[in-house]
Design a protein around this motif. Structure first.
Motif, mmCIF file in Angstrom:
data_model
loop_
_atom_site.group_PDB
_atom_site.id
_atom_site.type_symbol
_atom_site.label_atom_id
_atom_site.label_comp_id
_atom_site.label_asym_id
_atom_site.label_seq_id
_atom_site.Cartn_x
_atom_site.Cartn_y
_atom_site.Cartn_z
ATOM 1 N N ASP A 194 -3.971 -0.787 4.815
ATOM 2 C CA ASP A 194 -3.128 -1.316 5.898
ATOM 3 C C ASP A 194 -1.670 -0.874 5.782
ATOM 4 O O ASP A 194 -1.040 -0.552 6.787
ATOM 5 N N VAL A 195 -1.164 -0.860 4.549
ATOM 6 C CA VAL A 195 0.261 -0.563 4.370
ATOM 7 C C VAL A 195 0.633 0.795 4.971
ATOM 8 O O VAL A 195 1.728 0.961 5.530
ATOM 9 N N LEU A 196 -0.292 1.762 4.936
ATOM 10 C CA LEU A 196 0.016 3.096 5.460
ATOM 11 C C LEU A 196 0.079 3.120 6.985
ATOM 12 O O LEU A 196 0.603 4.057 7.578
ATOM 13 N N LEU A 197 -0.483 2.072 7.607
ATOM 14 C CA LEU A 197 -0.470 2.008 9.073
ATOM 15 C C LEU A 197 0.643 1.091 9.571
ATOM 16 O O LEU A 197 0.840 0.912 10.767
ATOM 17 N N SER A 198 1.391 0.496 8.615
ATOM 18 C CA SER A 198 2.364 -0.545 8.971
ATOM 19 C C SER A 198 3.656 0.016 9.548
ATOM 20 O O SER A 198 4.390 -0.691 10.233
ATOM 21 N N GLY A 199 3.960 1.283 9.238
ATOM 22 C CA GLY A 199 5.223 1.866 9.694
ATOM 23 C C GLY A 199 6.410 1.382 8.878
ATOM 24 O O GLY A 199 7.552 1.738 9.164
ATOM 25 N N HIS A 200 6.166 0.587 7.840
ATOM 26 C CA HIS A 200 7.240 0.034 7.008
ATOM 27 C C HIS A 200 7.478 0.977 5.815
ATOM 28 O O HIS A 200 6.762 0.936 4.815
ATOM 29 N N HIS A 201 8.506 1.834 5.943
ATOM 30 C CA HIS A 201 8.655 2.931 4.971
ATOM 31 C C HIS A 201 8.934 2.473 3.544
ATOM 32 O O HIS A 201 8.457 3.086 2.588
ATOM 33 N N GLU A 202 9.704 1.402 3.440
ATOM 34 C CA GLU A 202 10.015 0.895 2.097
ATOM 35 C C GLU A 202 8.733 0.456 1.391
ATOM 36 O O GLU A 202 8.490 0.789 0.225
ATOM 37 N N ASN A 203 7.902 -0.301 2.132
ATOM 38 C CA ASN A 203 6.635 -0.773 1.539
ATOM 39 C C ASN A 203 5.701 0.396 1.225
ATOM 40 O O ASN A 203 4.982 0.389 0.222
#
Ligand code: ADE
Length: 222
Positions: free
Chosen positions: A189-198
């Motif tokens: 999921d994190v790779l689809l979140s668009g949250h670059h820091e995460n």
């Protein structure tokens, strides 16, 4: 950057030089790679390049004359001469970076059972690509040439090698592309979140996790 490769089997390099990234690097004039047949430099009337070892023993030994003459024909003031041999220093990415800054490299491919010890007197370094014995130095020379060429400025996109495994002694993080769900295996999921820091944090964690599991020796070097 110019790389001269001295070999008894020049045809082995044909596909290597005419495919993919190496081919493009040559076309873009980022690197010049020339293959020389060691046999062209023998003074022997029968074109011999090897002979029996003094003191007896199995196998033939590469004679010094053709190697010396070949190196003398291609070397200049900026040349760095490498001998491919399983007795050399174990090759790694750090060495690849260091070689990618040289102006001119000459690679000698050892062959047969061995080479005359006096050949060592004209080389700057001896490289092994791993603890196993190949039939000759040609494949090893291609490994070294390939790994250097991709690091030359403008050969591949800068970012492509900044994240390479072994930079910082960490293995690469896992990557995914489409589809998001392949036979039940989902992209995290994190790779689809668009949250670059995460995403960066996750990638770094995966690098450490993977290195710890597969190559703990690399972490000790950090
Ligand atoms: N020639 C034969 N085996 C080799 C190796 N492992 N590395 C470099 N050159 C070689």
């Amino acid at each position: 950057m110019k790389i001269d490769i001295l070999t008894l089997f020049p045809d082995m390099f044909t596909n290597f030089l005419t495919e993919s990234i190496i081919k493009r690097a040559i076309e873009k004039e980022k690197v010049k790679i020339l293959i020389h047949n060691i046999r062209d430099y023998t003074l022997d009337p029968h074109n011999r390049v090897d002979d029996y070892p003094f003191g007896g023993g199995d196998g033939m030994v590469l004679m010094p004359e053709p190697i010396f003459r070949a190196v003398e024909a291609v070397r200049d003031d900026d040349s760095y001469v490498i001998l491919m041999t399983p007795q050399g220093k174990k090759y790694n990415q750090k060495e690849a970076y260091s070689l990618s800054h040289k102006k001119h490299i000459i690679i000698i491919c050892g062959h047969y059972e061995g080479f005359d010890e006096r050949i060592r007197s004209i080389v700057d370094s001896e490289i092994s690509i791993g603890d196993y014995i190949l039939t000759g130095g040609e494949l090893a020379a291609m490994v070294v040439t390939d790994s250097i060429t991709r690091l030359i400025d403008g050969v591949i996109a800068e970012g492509s090698h900044q994240n390479d495994s072994f930079n910082d002694n960490l293995l690469d993080y896992p990557v995914y592309t489409k589809p998001q769900d392949f036979r039940g295996m989902k992209v995290p999921d994190v790779l689809l979140s668009g949250h670059h820091e995460n995403i960066n944090k996750w990638r770094h964690e995966k690098q450490v996790e993977r290195t710890l599991a597969r190559r703990p020796d690399l972490l000790e070097k950090r």
